[in-house]
Design a protein around this motif. Sequence first.
Motif, PDB file in Angstrom:
ATOM      1  N   ILE A   1       0.843  -1.205   0.000  1.00 30.36           N
ATOM      2  CA  ILE A   1       0.000   0.000   0.000  1.00 30.36           C
ATOM      3  C   ILE A   1       0.873   1.247   0.000  1.00 30.36           C
ATOM      4  O   ILE A   1       0.656   2.176  -0.774  1.00 30.36           O
ATOM      5  CB  ILE A   1      -0.943  -0.010   1.219  1.00 30.36           C
ATOM      6  N   THR A   2       1.863   1.250   0.855  1.00 28.01           N
ATOM      7  CA  THR A   2       2.737   2.417   0.971  1.00 28.01           C
ATOM      8  C   THR A   2       3.548   2.640  -0.306  1.00 28.01           C
ATOM      9  O   THR A   2       3.770   3.779  -0.714  1.00 28.01           O
ATOM     10  CB  THR A   2       3.680   2.250   2.175  1.00 28.01           C
ATOM     11  N   LYS A   3       3.972   1.578  -0.966  1.00 30.00           N
ATOM     12  CA  LYS A   3       4.782   1.704  -2.174  1.00 30.00           C
ATOM     13  C   LYS A   3       4.062   2.424  -3.304  1.00 30.00           C
ATOM     14  O   LYS A   3       4.673   3.180  -4.051  1.00 30.00           O
ATOM     15  CB  LYS A   3       5.197   0.319  -2.693  1.00 30.00           C
ATOM     16  N   TYR A   4       2.758   2.169  -3.432  1.00 25.33           N
ATOM     17  CA  TYR A   4       2.051   2.647  -4.610  1.00 25.33           C
ATOM     18  C   TYR A   4       1.267   3.938  -4.400  1.00 25.33           C
ATOM     19  O   TYR A   4       0.641   4.429  -5.328  1.00 25.33           O
ATOM     20  CB  TYR A   4       1.132   1.540  -5.145  1.00 25.33           C
ATOM     21  N   VAL A   5       1.303   4.488  -3.206  1.00 24.64           N
ATOM     22  CA  VAL A   5       0.683   5.789  -2.962  1.00 24.64           C
ATOM     23  C   VAL A   5       1.834   6.760  -2.725  1.00 24.64           C
ATOM     24  O   VAL A   5       2.515   6.708  -1.704  1.00 24.64           O
ATOM     25  CB  VAL A   5      -0.272   5.735  -1.741  1.00 24.64           C
ATOM     26  N   LYS A   6       2.050   7.653  -3.713  1.00 20.22           N
ATOM     27  CA  LYS A   6       3.237   8.518  -3.705  1.00 20.22           C
ATOM     28  C   LYS A   6       3.403   9.328  -2.418  1.00 20.22           C
ATOM     29  O   LYS A   6       4.501   9.348  -1.859  1.00 20.22           O
ATOM     30  CB  LYS A   6       3.206   9.460  -4.919  1.00 20.22           C
ATOM     31  N   PRO A   7       2.353  10.014  -1.915  1.00 20.14           N
ATOM     32  CA  PRO A   7       2.562  10.783  -0.679  1.00 20.14           C
ATOM     33  C   PRO A   7       2.951   9.905   0.507  1.00 20.14           C
ATOM     34  O   PRO A   7       3.760  10.296   1.353  1.00 20.14           O
ATOM     35  CB  PRO A   7       1.208  11.452  -0.416  1.00 20.14           C
ATOM     36  N   MET A   8       2.402   8.686   0.547  1.00 23.02           N
ATOM     37  CA  MET A   8       2.743   7.783   1.645  1.00 23.02           C
ATOM     38  C   MET A   8       4.183   7.286   1.524  1.00 23.02           C
ATOM     39  O   MET A   8       4.895   7.192   2.525  1.00 23.02           O
ATOM     40  CB  MET A   8       1.774   6.596   1.681  1.00 23.02           C
ATOM     41  N   LEU A   9       4.615   6.996   0.306  1.00 25.09           N
ATOM     42  CA  LEU A   9       5.990   6.544   0.102  1.00 25.09           C
ATOM     43  C   LEU A   9       6.977   7.647   0.486  1.00 25.09           C
ATOM     44  O   LEU A   9       8.002   7.386   1.122  1.00 25.09           O
ATOM     45  CB  LEU A   9       6.204   6.110  -1.352  1.00 25.09           C
ATOM     46  N   LYS A  10       6.641   8.865   0.128  1.00 22.18           N
ATOM     47  CA  LYS A  10       7.501   9.998   0.479  1.00 22.18           C
ATOM     48  C   LYS A  10       7.584  10.153   2.001  1.00 22.18           C
ATOM     49  O   LYS A  10       8.666  10.329   2.551  1.00 22.18           O
ATOM     50  CB  LYS A  10       6.952  11.277  -0.156  1.00 22.18           C
ATOM     51  N   LEU A  11       6.452  10.041   2.674  1.00 24.28           N
ATOM     52  CA  LEU A  11       6.414  10.144   4.129  1.00 24.28           C
ATOM     53  C   LEU A  11       7.186   8.987   4.775  1.00 24.28           C
ATOM     54  O   LEU A  11       7.942   9.192   5.729  1.00 24.28           O
ATOM     55  CB  LEU A  11       4.963  10.157   4.613  1.00 24.28           C
ATOM     56  N   PHE A  12       7.012   7.784   4.244  1.00 20.89           N
ATOM     57  CA  PHE A  12       7.729   6.611   4.757  1.00 20.89           C
ATOM     58  C   PHE A  12       9.236   6.829   4.669  1.00 20.89           C
ATOM     59  O   PHE A  12       9.965   6.567   5.629  1.00 20.89           O
ATOM     60  CB  PHE A  12       7.323   5.361   3.968  1.00 20.89           C
ATOM     61  N   ASN A  13       9.706   7.311   3.521  1.00 24.59           N
ATOM     62  CA  ASN A  13      11.144   7.540   3.345  1.00 24.59           C
ATOM     63  C   ASN A  13      11.658   8.634   4.272  1.00 24.59           C
ATOM     64  O   ASN A  13      12.783   8.548   4.774  1.00 24.59           O
ATOM     65  CB  ASN A  13      11.453   7.869   1.881  1.00 24.59           C
ATOM     66  N   GLN A  14      10.842   9.667   4.520  1.00 26.10           N
ATOM     67  CA  GLN A  14      11.247  10.718   5.453  1.00 26.10           C
ATOM     68  C   GLN A  14      11.372  10.164   6.872  1.00 26.10           C
ATOM     69  O   GLN A  14      12.335  10.471   7.578  1.00 26.10           O
ATOM     70  CB  GLN A  14      10.236  11.869   5.436  1.00 26.10           C
ATOM     71  N   LEU A  15      10.404   9.346   7.264  1.00 25.54           N
ATOM     72  CA  LEU A  15      10.455   8.753   8.602  1.00 25.54           C
ATOM     73  C   LEU A  15      11.643   7.800   8.732  1.00 25.54           C
ATOM     74  O   LEU A  15      12.298   7.742   9.773  1.00 25.54           O
ATOM     75  CB  LEU A  15       9.152   8.004   8.904  1.00 25.54           C
ATOM     76  N   LYS A  16      11.914   7.051   7.681  1.00 28.50           N
ATOM     77  CA  LYS A  16      13.026   6.098   7.688  1.00 28.50           C
ATOM     78  C   LYS A  16      14.365   6.828   7.848  1.00 28.50           C
ATOM     79  O   LYS A  16      15.261   6.353   8.540  1.00 28.50           O
ATOM     80  CB  LYS A  16      12.997   5.291   6.392  1.00 28.50           C
ATOM     81  N   LYS A  17      14.468   8.009   7.243  1.00 26.07           N
ATOM     82  CA  LYS A  17      15.714   8.778   7.328  1.00 26.07           C
ATOM     83  C   LYS A  17      15.898   9.437   8.694  1.00 26.07           C
ATOM     84  O   LYS A  17      17.020   9.769   9.064  1.00 26.07           O
ATOM     85  CB  LYS A  17      15.738   9.853   6.249  1.00 26.07           C
ATOM     86  N   LEU A  18      14.807   9.627   9.436  1.00 28.38           N
ATOM     87  CA  LEU A  18      14.904  10.289  10.735  1.00 28.38           C
ATOM     88  C   LEU A  18      15.758   9.506  11.728  1.00 28.38           C
ATOM     89  O   LEU A  18      16.424  10.084  12.571  1.00 28.38           O
ATOM     90  CB  LEU A  18      13.510  10.494  11.344  1.00 28.38           C
ATOM     91  N   ASN A  19      15.708   8.200  11.628  1.00 34.31           N
ATOM     92  CA  ASN A  19      16.453   7.370  12.567  1.00 34.31           C
ATOM     93  C   ASN A  19      17.119   6.239  11.803  1.00 34.31           C
ATOM     94  O   ASN A  19      16.451   5.353  11.288  1.00 34.31           O
ATOM     95  CB  ASN A  19      15.504   6.807  13.633  1.00 34.31           C
ATOM     96  N   ASP A  20      18.428   6.276  11.744  1.00 30.87           N
ATOM     97  CA  ASP A  20      19.150   5.251  10.989  1.00 30.87           C
ATOM     98  C   ASP A  20      19.258   3.926  11.746  1.00 30.87           C
ATOM     99  O   ASP A  20      19.842   2.971  11.261  1.00 30.87           O
ATOM    100  CB  ASP A  20      20.542   5.740  10.590  1.00 30.87           C
ATOM    101  N   HIS A  21      18.660   3.846  12.929  1.00 31.91           N
ATOM    102  CA  HIS A  21      18.671   2.600  13.701  1.00 31.91           C
ATOM    103  C   HIS A  21      17.441   1.744  13.448  1.00 31.91           C
ATOM    104  O   HIS A  21      17.320   0.666  14.029  1.00 31.91           O
ATOM    105  CB  HIS A  21      18.805   2.888  15.194  1.00 31.91           C
ATOM    106  N   PHE A  22      16.525   2.208  12.625  1.00 29.93           N
ATOM    107  CA  PHE A  22      15.379   1.375  12.276  1.00 29.93           C
ATOM    108  C   PHE A  22      15.865   0.191  11.459  1.00 29.93           C
ATOM    109  O   PHE A  22      16.714   0.328  10.584  1.00 29.93           O
ATOM    110  CB  PHE A  22      14.336   2.155  11.468  1.00 29.93           C
ATOM    111  N   THR A  23      15.309  -0.973  11.748  1.00 29.81           N
ATOM    112  CA  THR A  23      15.684  -2.182  11.018  1.00 29.81           C
ATOM    113  C   THR A  23      14.445  -2.748  10.337  1.00 29.81           C
ATOM    114  O   THR A  23      13.355  -2.198  10.447  1.00 29.81           O
ATOM    115  CB  THR A  23      16.260  -3.242  11.975  1.00 29.81           C
ATOM    116  N   GLU A  24      14.616  -3.856   9.649  1.00 28.82           N
ATOM    117  CA  GLU A  24      13.498  -4.487   8.955  1.00 28.82           C
ATOM    118  C   GLU A  24      12.409  -4.911   9.932  1.00 28.82           C
ATOM    119  O   GLU A  24      11.231  -4.945   9.596  1.00 28.82           O
ATOM    120  CB  GLU A  24      13.998  -5.693   8.163  1.00 28.82           C
ATOM    121  N   ALA A  25      12.780  -5.190  11.161  1.00 26.83           N
ATOM    122  CA  ALA A  25      11.794  -5.570  12.181  1.00 26.83           C
ATOM    123  C   ALA A  25      10.843  -4.419  12.511  1.00 26.83           C
ATOM    124  O   ALA A  25       9.745  -4.643  13.007  1.00 26.83           O
ATOM    125  CB  ALA A  25      12.508  -6.022  13.448  1.00 26.83           C
TER     126      ALA A  25
END
Length: 170
Positions: free
Chosen positions: A41-65
């Motif tokens: 769902i997140t991959k195919y909705v552009k605003p959500m993907l952009k938000l996901f990538n921003q959140l992912k960049k906020l903390n480099d300690h996030f893992t696949e879990a």
Amino acid sequence: MAQEKLLSQSRRKLSKAQISAKQEAENLVVTNATKPKANEITKYVKPMLKLFNQLKKLNDHFTEADSIALNTLTFNLHLKVLNEQHLVTLHITDDEYERYLVRLDKFNKQINESMKQLCIPLNSRLSLANDMAKVMIEEKKLAQMEKDGQPKELHPSLQLIEDLKAIDCW
């Protein structure tokens, strides 16, 4: 339970052995090589993907879990923004106005819950890394003692008993 800190954020004075052990443990546990992945769902909705990538960049300690909690957070933030945009278009006397306020309150609760889910694993990983570092330091101390070949010092009372046993007075 006190919140654990990364070695880079710690202000305690540590020995070189403690620093190296803590750094090694953090590398193994906290910052492993995996990164969170966006769901379908997140991959195919552009605003959500952009938000996901921003959140992912906020903390480099996030893992696949952390992927599920991060995707849930992204989804709820996106829905909250859409509902806020619609709420702004409504007049305060409109019947739907109250329902949108209730929805926004529910989204806020879900967002807080997702953020807690993301926070707990990081604290757990930091705690685990700290425990691993303590074990590594103790192992190094034991290895050093074995390497030196020095017998462990006995308590004076125990030493006296050993001496008496040696001369058969006991």
